[in-house]
Design a protein around this motif. Structure first.
Motif, short mmCIF file in Angstrom:
data_model
loop_
_atom_site.label_atom_id
_atom_site.label_comp_id
_atom_site.label_asym_id
_atom_site.label_seq_id
_atom_site.Cartn_x
_atom_site.Cartn_y
_atom_site.Cartn_z
N ALA A 115 -28.89 -44.79 -16.05
CA ALA A 115 -27.76 -44.35 -15.59
C ALA A 115 -27.84 -43.75 -14.14
CB ALA A 115 -27.24 -43.22 -16.55
N SER A 154 -27.67 -45.74 -10.94
CA SER A 154 -26.21 -46.00 -10.57
C SER A 154 -25.70 -44.89 -9.78
CB SER A 154 -25.53 -46.42 -11.85
OG SER A 154 -25.69 -47.67 -11.82
N TYR A 155 -25.82 -43.82 -10.14
CA TYR A 155 -25.03 -42.45 -9.63
C TYR A 155 -25.81 -41.56 -8.73
CZ TYR A 155 -26.14 -39.48 -13.70
OH TYR A 155 -26.66 -38.80 -14.58
N HIS A 204 -31.55 -56.31 -15.66
CA HIS A 204 -30.80 -57.52 -15.40
C HIS A 204 -31.01 -57.99 -13.70
CE1 HIS A 204 -27.72 -55.11 -13.19
NE2 HIS A 204 -27.82 -54.14 -14.19
N GLU A 205 -30.40 -59.00 -13.32
CA GLU A 205 -30.58 -59.50 -11.87
C GLU A 205 -29.74 -58.54 -11.01
OE1 GLU A 205 -32.09 -62.33 -10.50
OE2 GLU A 205 -33.17 -61.80 -12.61
N VAL A 206 -30.41 -58.25 -9.78
CA VAL A 206 -29.61 -57.26 -8.92
C VAL A 206 -29.45 -58.15 -7.57
CG1 VAL A 206 -29.93 -55.33 -7.52
CG2 VAL A 206 -30.42 -55.39 -9.95
N LEU A 258 -27.09 -54.37 -3.02
CA LEU A 258 -27.87 -53.36 -3.27
C LEU A 258 -28.05 -52.68 -1.79
CD1 LEU A 258 -29.54 -51.27 -5.11
CD2 LEU A 258 -31.71 -52.80 -4.40
N VAL A 297 -24.65 -50.95 -0.81
CA VAL A 297 -24.56 -49.77 -1.58
C VAL A 297 -25.24 -48.48 -1.13
CG1 VAL A 297 -24.56 -48.88 -3.92
CG2 VAL A 297 -23.34 -51.16 -3.69
N ARG A 347 -23.75 -45.48 1.04
CA ARG A 347 -23.93 -43.95 0.45
C ARG A 347 -25.04 -43.02 1.25
NH1 ARG A 347 -24.31 -44.87 -6.25
NH2 ARG A 347 -22.25 -45.83 -6.22
N ASP A 380 -22.72 -40.41 -6.52
CA ASP A 380 -21.62 -40.92 -6.95
C ASP A 380 -20.75 -39.99 -7.63
OD1 ASP A 380 -19.38 -42.53 -7.55
OD2 ASP A 380 -20.36 -43.83 -8.74
N PHE A 421 -18.75 -38.86 -9.68
CA PHE A 421 -17.83 -39.18 -10.78
C PHE A 421 -16.69 -39.13 -10.21
CE2 PHE A 421 -21.26 -36.66 -12.64
CZ PHE A 421 -21.86 -37.93 -13.09
N VAL A 426 -13.67 -40.28 -10.40
CA VAL A 426 -12.23 -39.85 -10.94
C VAL A 426 -11.69 -38.61 -11.03
CG1 VAL A 426 -11.33 -40.13 -13.19
CG2 VAL A 426 -12.39 -42.06 -12.10
N ARG A 443 -10.83 -36.19 -8.97
CA ARG A 443 -11.58 -35.53 -7.96
C ARG A 443 -10.39 -34.31 -7.40
NH1 ARG A 443 -12.55 -40.14 -5.60
NH2 ARG A 443 -11.07 -40.94 -4.39
N SER A 477 -14.76 -36.84 -16.43
CA SER A 477 -14.64 -37.94 -15.39
C SER A 477 -14.98 -39.26 -15.98
CB SER A 477 -15.30 -37.40 -13.99
OG SER A 477 -14.34 -36.62 -13.30
N HIS A 496 -9.71 -27.27 -10.46
CA HIS A 496 -8.64 -27.65 -9.37
C HIS A 496 -7.50 -28.27 -10.02
CE1 HIS A 496 -9.76 -31.86 -10.09
NE2 HIS A 496 -10.98 -31.52 -9.97
N ARG A 515 -7.65 -46.74 -19.04
CA ARG A 515 -9.07 -46.97 -19.82
C ARG A 515 -8.71 -46.86 -21.32
NH1 ARG A 515 -12.76 -42.54 -16.65
NH2 ARG A 515 -12.89 -43.59 -14.57
N PHE A 520 -20.42 -46.33 -15.06
CA PHE A 520 -21.47 -46.09 -13.81
C PHE A 520 -21.26 -47.51 -13.17
CE2 PHE A 520 -23.52 -43.31 -16.97
CZ PHE A 520 -23.18 -42.38 -16.69
N VAL A 562 -21.42 -49.19 -10.54
CA VAL A 562 -21.98 -49.96 -9.54
C VAL A 562 -23.54 -50.55 -9.94
CG1 VAL A 562 -23.80 -49.10 -7.53
CG2 VAL A 562 -21.50 -48.17 -7.74
N LEU A 563 -23.77 -51.50 -9.46
CA LEU A 563 -25.06 -52.37 -9.90
C LEU A 563 -24.80 -52.78 -11.32
CD1 LEU A 563 -27.71 -49.88 -8.29
CD2 LEU A 563 -26.41 -51.93 -7.30
N PRO A 600 -24.53 -55.76 -14.43
CA PRO A 600 -24.99 -56.65 -14.64
C PRO A 600 -24.17 -57.99 -13.90
CG PRO A 600 -24.44 -55.97 -16.48
CD PRO A 600 -24.42 -54.85 -15.66
N PRO A 601 -24.72 -59.00 -13.46
CA PRO A 601 -23.65 -60.02 -13.08
C PRO A 601 -23.01 -60.97 -14.28
CG PRO A 601 -26.22 -60.82 -13.17
CD PRO A 601 -26.01 -59.46 -13.29
#
Lengths: 224, 224
Positions: free
Chosen positions: A136, A139-140, A167-169, A174, A177, A181, A215, A217, A219, A221, B139, B167, B181, B217, B219-220, B222-223
């Motif tokens: 996790a 990713s963030y 898994h493949e990246v 990469l 991203v 960031r 990242d 989160f 959503v 914001r 979130s 907020h 979602r 999450f 980002v990144l 799996p394909p």
DNA sequence: GCAAAAGTGTTGTGTCTACACCCATGT
DNA sequence: ACATGGGTGTAGACACAACACTTTTGC
């Protein structure tokens, strides 16, 4: 005065070795769970914090300086987790950069996390929780710094992410991203190409080597 | 035989009341920290899991059935957190839907989390950790179900999210995110409009009332 | 020149925010 | 009619995945 549980600290120490995510385990010589593999750790002493304690126990297995990240994972107090003693265990997640190869005691070794031997107590579940936490945060957050050497090529980093995520990246994405960031910066150096040719790879480093959430989160914001 | 710490379980119980996020605290009558406010909880017994234990202690303050969610937060074992006893504390995060108003003992009451009174031990920091955990999960998970009644209008839900997040939240976009979602479903009912008129609000419910991660999450990933 | 490895350009897709606009009710 | 609160339509910004293409090296 009432009875008290024994408090134990454990660590799930992960490293990418030989292209696979591996975990540090030692083999028990005594009952219970004779011959099964267990997480490193031990009893908490009265003058230390939980984090100090797990660092002290780990120092017997791995040089503490080699730990690039350490965070609390979970505390289990199920009375059936230990067959005889009433025990509460606090587990930590520790990470070691892939370019280090610590000296280990005879009973201790690395094991690929997707091919675990028989584990003692509830350590199997704790190991999986550690892997999920790492996945996790890849990713963030910027936790990749804790798996990588100080300086690396994008394809090296891609292999580390692929091993940890399972898994493949894509190196292309990469790189984009992590640059977008602003986690990575170019060192300016390049690595010479191998015997079979190929363009020399530019080297990068993580801009920060302490955990930062990147990242947010996004959503829901706050309004701008 | 070596010395053992006392193990304590605590809970950060949160609820949105009067449009503000509030936490359940009781006022200490005895040293240490006489008069300061503390999190509910107590000693762990040898036959119970950590979660059973905190549920048992909370039952003295709040009917356990009113807790819509409970998850482990953090374990602190800093030897200086308690002035005399060697103590390790495991804190949980508990949530109560906004339409419930549990009976409370005399020494216990709700306190707005952004206007905390003086707190005992390290409870102030634990409370803030609980708030951050809630905010993050609003979130990327469906944890809103634990703050909301079974059935609600979007603007009611918007007020709950706004109170918890600290907020403003747009009802328009909140509805779209949660519907996209597939967290919400319409009940088919409508709420009658108030004395000042206005279109009657459609009522919704959460499709699931157990914790599910909904924003993977991304980002990144799996394909495909 | 050719293979190999690294890196860039570009396009399409999906998600989110912001804001204008329409809908249903009470007075 | 008009105020009030609820709900929808739509356009723009952004992040990401996928893939074609270019660059730089060894042989």
């Amino acid at each position: 005065m009432h009875e008290k549980p024994t408090h134990v600290v454990l660590a799930v120490v992960l490293q990418v070795r030989d292209g696979r995510l591996q975990v540090l385990l030692w083999q028990r010589a005594q009952a219970p769970f004779t011959g099964a593999f267990a997480l490193p750790g031990g009893y908490l002493l009265s003058a230390e914090t939980l984090e100090d304690s797990i660092r002290r126990h780990l120092a017997e297995k791995v040089d503490v300086c080699e730990l690039s990240h350490l965070e609390q994972l979970v505390t289990t107090g199920d009375p059936v987790r230990h067959p005889s003693e009433w025990q509460v265990a606090t587990a930590y997640l520790g990470l070691v950069p892939s370019d280090l190869d610590p000296e280990l005691p005879d009973d201790t070794d690395w094991h690929p996390i997707d091919e675990l031997p028989e584990t003692a107590f509830d350590h199997g579940a704790i190991i999986l929780a550690g892997r999920e936490r790492l996945r996790a945060k890849l990713s963030y957050a910027n936790i990749g710094f804790a798996l990588a050497p100080h300086s690396f090529s994008i394809s090296q980093l891609r292999d580390l992410y692929a091993a940890a995520l399972g898994h493949e990246v894509s190196a292309t994405n990469l790189q984009r991203v992590l640059l977008r960031r602003e986690l990575l910066e170019a060192t300016g150096e390049r690595r010479a190409s191998g015997p079979s040719g190929g363009r020399p790879a530019a080297l990068f480093r993580f801009r920060s080597r302490t955990l930062e959430i990147t990242d947010q989160f996004a959503v829901l914001r706050p309004p701008s």
